[in-house]
Design an enzyme around this catalytic site. Structure first.
Site, PDB file in Angstrom:
ATOM      1  N   GLY A  54     -18.280  17.951  31.500  1.00  0.00           N
ATOM      2  CA  GLY A  54     -19.187  18.028  32.640  1.00  0.00           C
ATOM      3  C   GLY A  54     -18.750  19.042  33.669  1.00  0.00           C
ATOM      4  O   GLY A  54     -19.567  19.802  34.209  1.00  0.00           O
ATOM      5  N   TYR A 204     -18.335   1.495  21.396  1.00  0.00           N
ATOM      6  CA  TYR A 204     -18.534   2.915  21.719  1.00  0.00           C
ATOM      7  C   TYR A 204     -19.528   3.547  20.741  1.00  0.00           C
ATOM      8  O   TYR A 204     -20.466   4.235  21.150  1.00  0.00           O
ATOM      9  CB  TYR A 204     -17.215   3.683  21.678  1.00  0.00           C
ATOM     10  CG  TYR A 204     -17.393   5.152  21.981  1.00  0.00           C
ATOM     11  CD1 TYR A 204     -17.626   5.582  23.285  1.00  0.00           C
ATOM     12  CD2 TYR A 204     -17.360   6.104  20.966  1.00  0.00           C
ATOM     13  CE1 TYR A 204     -17.812   6.930  23.571  1.00  0.00           C
ATOM     14  CE2 TYR A 204     -17.544   7.455  21.246  1.00  0.00           C
ATOM     15  CZ  TYR A 204     -17.768   7.865  22.545  1.00  0.00           C
ATOM     16  OH  TYR A 204     -17.965   9.194  22.825  1.00  0.00           O
TER      17      TYR A 204
END
Length: 323
Positions: A54, A204
């Site tokens: 990010g 996950y």
């Protein structure tokens, strides 16, 4: 002392061998080059932009003169990251805005979206990047299993609440970061919130499969609106995502060395989301998944229309959108 060295060598060698088997060395990603002002006048939201993929992605978008909104849980970390990003972007850059967003709180998601709708006239790209990886069992503020809550449900609500603005900003794009580990999960509709049993690796993988099914169903719902949505699997990247992974203390130095050899850098990992956010090559493309800037063939469970619709309806109810 000698025994400790031998143990370290054995354990470290085993870890290195395991890494080689699980993560074959990836060829270096070719860094994308776009005109310097390609994203001028465009507003991009990046969740989890304070570190890893990010942060690298926010930096590349800033260089392209975008208005980048860093949507992050840790405000102080985000502000420090913003300073680094601006320093590295050089004198000619876009605009960087830091805003608080905790995807583990539906209240925080709603507050964030209310602020965006009040302050922003357009959103050109929404990048759902933030995520948790195999964390110990815990629940979000709203009682959801943490990985499902952050990786899927938080982004599900975020995207829904920003859809109208994305539509009025069309052509616009939504980018969803998934993972190849979706292959090892399935959607446990009988216990989506993992109340009866918690397996952090399975949860996950389930959340990453949910990302792909969400992309599939959202693309169907957005047909004809001028808003596209695509997912991606970035590969194995050196980020803080794996901070909860259990690695023997003596093996950690060797594991770190192996990560330098076999894993992508955050900048390399950011190339595919950058491609989906900017490239004219994917204009109008929707409902697909990409890896290394190329379309990726998914397993059947990630392209199951019935499962995608069922998950959508269930997720809508969980975040309070059923009506």
């Amino acid at each position: 002392m000698a025994a400790a060295v031998i143990v370290a060598a054995v354990v470290g060698g085993g870890v290195l061998l395991l890494v080689r088997r699980l993560f074959p060395r990836q060829k270096a990603a070719q860094l994308l080059r776009y005109p310097a002002d390609m994203m001028r006048g465009k507003t991009v939201i990046v969740t989890g932009a304070n570190c890893g993929i990010g942060k690298a992605l926010a930096g590349e978008l800033l260089k392209l003169h975008a208005r980048v909104i860093m949507a992050c849980r840790d405000q102080r970390s985000a502000e420090e990251a913003a300073k680094d990003i601006q320093r590295l972007a050089g004198p000619e850059q876009g605009e960087l805005v830091v805003k608080h967003l905790d995807l583990a709180s539906l209240r925080s998601v709603r507050t964030f979206c209310e602020e965006i709708l009040q302050e922003e006239s357009r959103i050109d790209v929404l990048i759902n990047n933030a995520g948790l990886y195999q964390c110990p069992y815990s629940k979000t503020e709203d009682g959801f299993e943490m990985q499902l809550g952050v990786n899927h449900l938080g982004h599900f609500l975020l995207t829904h609440l920003l859809l109208d603005l994305l539509k009025t900003s069309a052509p616009s794009r939504i980018v969803v970061v998934s993972s190849k580990l979706y292959k090892y999960g399935h959607i446990n509709f009988d216990d989506l919130n993992s109340e009866s049993k918690y397996d952090k690796a399975f949860c996950y993988s389930q959340s990453k499969l949910a990302n792909l099914l969400f992309t599939l169903e959202l693309a169907r719902k957005l047909e004809g609106t001028g808003v596209t949505v695509n997912a991606l699997t970035p590969g194995i990247v050196r980020t803080r995502l794996g901070r909860h992974a259990q690695i023997p203390l003596l093996a950690k130095p060797l594991f770190y060395l192996a990560s330098l050899i076999f894993f992508k850098s955050p900048l390399e990992g950011a190339q595919t989301p950058l491609y989906l956010a900017c490239s004219p090559e994917v204009e109008g493309v929707s409902g697909k998944c990409f890896a290394n800037c190329e379309e990726e063939e998914l397993m059947a469970k990630a392209t199951d229309d019935q499962a995608a619709k069922k998950l959508w309806d269930l997720s809508s109810g969980m975040v309070g959108l059923a009506n």
